[in-house]
Design a protein around this motif. Structure first.
Motif, PDB file in Angstrom:
ATOM      1  N   ALA A   1       0.841  -1.196   0.000  1.00 46.64           N
ATOM      2  CA  ALA A   1       0.000   0.000   0.000  1.00 46.64           C
ATOM      3  C   ALA A   1       0.880   1.252   0.000  1.00 46.64           C
ATOM      4  N   PRO A   2       0.644   2.185  -0.902  1.00 45.69           N
ATOM      5  CA  PRO A   2       1.507   3.374  -0.973  1.00 45.69           C
ATOM      6  C   PRO A   2       1.395   4.255   0.261  1.00 45.69           C
ATOM      7  N   ARG A   3       2.535   4.527   0.862  1.00 49.05           N
ATOM      8  CA  ARG A   3       2.663   5.481   1.967  1.00 49.05           C
ATOM      9  C   ARG A   3       1.687   5.212   3.107  1.00 49.05           C
ATOM     10  N   THR A   4       1.450   3.944   3.367  1.00 45.51           N
ATOM     11  CA  THR A   4       0.548   3.530   4.435  1.00 45.51           C
ATOM     12  C   THR A   4       1.145   2.296   5.102  1.00 45.51           C
ATOM     13  N   LYS A   5       1.351   2.365   6.414  1.00 47.70           N
ATOM     14  CA  LYS A   5       1.889   1.201   7.103  1.00 47.70           C
ATOM     15  C   LYS A   5       1.165   1.001   8.426  1.00 47.70           C
ATOM     16  N   VAL A   6       1.336  -0.174   8.993  1.00 48.29           N
ATOM     17  CA  VAL A   6       0.593  -0.551  10.179  1.00 48.29           C
ATOM     18  C   VAL A   6       1.549  -0.864  11.323  1.00 48.29           C
ATOM     19  N   VAL A   7       1.144  -0.465  12.555  1.00 47.58           N
ATOM     20  CA  VAL A   7       1.894  -0.776  13.773  1.00 47.58           C
ATOM     21  C   VAL A   7       0.884  -1.172  14.839  1.00 47.58           C
ATOM     22  N   PRO A   8       1.297  -1.868  15.896  1.00 48.26           N
ATOM     23  CA  PRO A   8       0.371  -2.164  16.978  1.00 48.26           C
ATOM     24  C   PRO A   8      -0.020  -0.890  17.726  1.00 48.26           C
ATOM     25  N   GLY A   9      -1.316  -0.813  18.080  1.00 53.88           N
ATOM     26  CA  GLY A   9      -1.804   0.342  18.817  1.00 53.88           C
ATOM     27  C   GLY A   9      -2.775  -0.037  19.908  1.00 53.88           C
TER      28      GLY A   9
ATOM     29  N   LEU B   1       2.069  -7.992  21.669  1.00 55.60           N
ATOM     30  CA  LEU B   1       2.102  -6.949  20.650  1.00 55.60           C
ATOM     31  C   LEU B   1       3.466  -6.270  20.597  1.00 55.60           C
ATOM     32  N   LYS B   2       4.110  -6.117  21.747  1.00 56.77           N
ATOM     33  CA  LYS B   2       5.466  -5.552  21.736  1.00 56.77           C
ATOM     34  C   LYS B   2       6.415  -6.507  21.010  1.00 56.77           C
ATOM     35  N   LYS B   3       6.258  -7.794  21.238  1.00 59.36           N
ATOM     36  CA  LYS B   3       7.086  -8.791  20.550  1.00 59.36           C
ATOM     37  C   LYS B   3       6.855  -8.696  19.034  1.00 59.36           C
ATOM     38  N   TRP B   4       5.603  -8.528  18.631  1.00 60.22           N
ATOM     39  CA  TRP B   4       5.299  -8.398  17.202  1.00 60.22           C
ATOM     40  C   TRP B   4       5.986  -7.162  16.630  1.00 60.22           C
ATOM     41  N   ALA B   5       5.934  -6.042  17.365  1.00 55.51           N
ATOM     42  CA  ALA B   5       6.558  -4.804  16.888  1.00 55.51           C
ATOM     43  C   ALA B   5       8.059  -4.974  16.715  1.00 55.51           C
TER      44      ALA B   5
ATOM     45  N   ILE C   1       5.307   1.087  18.387  1.00 57.83           N
ATOM     46  CA  ILE C   1       4.099   0.651  19.071  1.00 57.83           C
ATOM     47  C   ILE C   1       3.525   1.862  19.798  1.00 57.83           C
ATOM     48  N   HIS C   2       2.203   2.000  19.766  1.00 55.22           N
ATOM     49  CA  HIS C   2       1.544   3.243  20.199  1.00 55.22           C
ATOM     50  C   HIS C   2       0.406   2.919  21.154  1.00 55.22           C
ATOM     51  N   ILE C   3       0.232   3.731  22.208  1.00 54.12           N
ATOM     52  CA  ILE C   3      -0.821   3.479  23.190  1.00 54.12           C
ATOM     53  C   ILE C   3      -1.187   4.769  23.916  1.00 54.12           C
TER      54      ILE C   3
END
Length: 497
Positions: free
Chosen positions: A223-231, A246-250, A257-259
């Motif tokens: 996907a152009p200029r779009t990425k995913v992270v755990p939140g 989720l931290k392990k996945w990141a 990782i964002h919260i």
């Protein structure tokens, strides 16, 4: 749903040049990153900047020989010096694209009540009524909402964002990615999760949350200029095993990782009384914090919390508009800065902040602490940096500065408005902070594409006018639904009682 690789998007092709009376590049291409330039220009090729500096006639002659060439604000085959202030596009470090229909609702409420009466009922409404609403509008109600959020951002000059895609919205990453691609902006999507003290319809197990991240990572890999992270949404709604997973996945996928953290005083107090540690102490105890952990809000801090943040390198997204409107309070920003804790100024969502006015957020931050302890927190040039260069660094995007090799993202603020007159080389940065209303955004370019031209949104591949009409009707449908729906009381402390 349309496959993301088939979504139409605005794309820059060839060269684009802009020239402005004043320019504040915040770039390492100059000896002083706070340099102020009279008659500055930016030249980009496709989506990246290839030149930035002071304009001369010789430079103009050379650029006019390039082909194909797009000239921002041109009425003929010349490069006009636009009457304005050219700065990097704003970078929003924390926000929620699902809140745009909720502007102005329940402003007498504090945060928990507002979540119970506005945010969670709305997201529940468009999920429960999904098929009915798609039949009515001919498009997903989520996509309507997320497209409107892109218009909100462009109106105020935001070209990049980290969007916290919480609660029910975690099931609709495809739609928000589509809206971002169509709008020509850049986005880090922080996908929510929760396994306790929350709406029981959306509780996860660690295995389910990790599988969702795997699926979205695969979905967005091209996907152009779009990425995913755990939140993961909140400390109280995410138990230790889920956060560890989720931290392990990141770490394994090399992402942020964002919260949310320590936002609302009552919920923070309840958390401390219940778990005998602050949210930050909780995060540290399970190995959640680090230089790629971004905490939104962090309003209700202890001295020990600040020491932990400093030690771990965790970063903070400060949201003064939402924090004051919803009575959450203000974090110890001055102390954070003195301790070297990385901090960006952001807006939160349109529902909690009422708008995406980055200038207003920066100004409020400074005004609050000036009134509190009679000392300036930041100079004007430092405030602009906190909404451009610093958040770009935090969310790991090559944006937020007018620098060779970075994305061609920039905004021109119109200085012909009465409130911006007089503007000259000595005061133009100060005028942005103290005189601008924040909506003097006359031109916006993102990745080399002109998305706002003479105040009109022109570059999106969806129709802004049609989207706004759809959103008005959708909001009216929600208000009718809310009058007869069961009240929600599963948020925060209330969900634990």
């Amino acid at each position: 749903m349309l496959p993301l690789e088939q979504v139409k998007r605005p794309v820059a092709s060839g060269f684009t040049v802009v020239r402005s009376e004043f320019m504040f590049p915040l770039s390492d291409d100059f000896e002083n990153k706070y340099v102020r330039i009279y008659d500055g220009y930016v030249l980009s090729e496709n989506d990246k900047i290839i030149e930035v500096g002071k304009y001369t006639a010789e430079i103009g002659e050379r650029i006019l020989k390039l082909s194909p060439l797009k000239i921002i604000g041109a009425k003929d085959n010349t490069i006009p010096m636009l009457k304005g202030i050219l700065i990097p596009g704003f970078v929003k470090c924390h926000g929620h694209d699902h809140e745009s229909p909720l502007i102005g609702l329940n402003k007498e409420a504090q945060l928990v009540e507002w979540l119970d009466k506005c945010v969670n009922p709305f997201t529940g409404f468009i999920n429960e009524k999904q098929e009915e609403l798609v039949a009515k509008y001919g498009v997903s109600p989520h996509l309507i909402t997320y497209r409107k959020a892109r218009l909100d951002d462009l109106t105020f000059g935001i070209t990049s964002a980290m969007t916290h895609h919480c609660n029910h919205n975690k099931y609709h990453v495809h739609e928000i990615a589509q809206a971002n691609i169509e709008a020509g902006t850049k986005m880090v999507i922080a996908v929510g999760a929760q396994d306790r003290f929350y709406d029981k319809r959306i509780l996860d197990s660690p295995e389910v949350a990790v599988k969702r991240m795997d699926d979205y990572f695969e979905l967005l890999k091209n996907a152009p200029r779009t990425k995913v992270v755990p939140g993961p949404d909140q400390c109280f709604s995410n138990g230790p095993e889920l956060l560890k997973a989720l931290k392990k996945w990141a770490v394994e996928h090399d992402t942020l990782i964002h919260i949310h953290s320590s936002e609302e005083p009552g919920t923070t107090k309840w958390f401390i009384e219940t778990f005998k540690q602050t949210p930050v102490e909780y995060f540290e105890s399970i190995g959640f914090l680090g230089p790629r952990s971004v905490l939104a809000h962090q309003v209700n801090c202890t001295e020990h919390d600040l020491e932990i943040l400093q030690k771990t390198g965790a970063k903070v997204a400060h949201n003064p508009l939402a924090n004051t409107i919803l009575s959450s309070g203000m974090p110890p920003v001055r102390k954070m800065v003195e301790m070297g804790i990385p901090l960006a100024i952001s807006t939160d969502g349109s529902g909690s902040a009422d708008n995406q006015n980055m200038i207003a957020a920066a100004r409020l931050t400074c005004q609050y602490f000036r009134g509190l302890d009679k000392k300036y927190l930041f100079k004007a040039d430092q405030l602009i940096e906190r909404i451009t260069r610093i958040p770009a660094e935090i969310i790991e995007l090559k944006a937020g500065r007018l620098q060779v090799g970075y994305f061609a993202d920039y905004v021109i603020f119109d200085t012909s408005r009465a409130n911006m007159t007089p503007t000259h080389i000595e005061n133009f940065v100060e005028n942005l902070i103290w005189a601008a209303a924040g909506n003097e955004v006359k031109y916006v370019v993102s990745c080399g594409v002109e998305l706002v031209s003479d105040y009109k949104i022109v570059g999106t591949t969806f129709c802004p006018e049609e989207n706004l009409k759809q959103l008005e009707v959708l909001t009216n449908d929600f208000l009718a639904f809310r009058k007869v729906s069961k009240e929600i009381s599963d948020t925060g402390k209330r969900g634990a009682e």
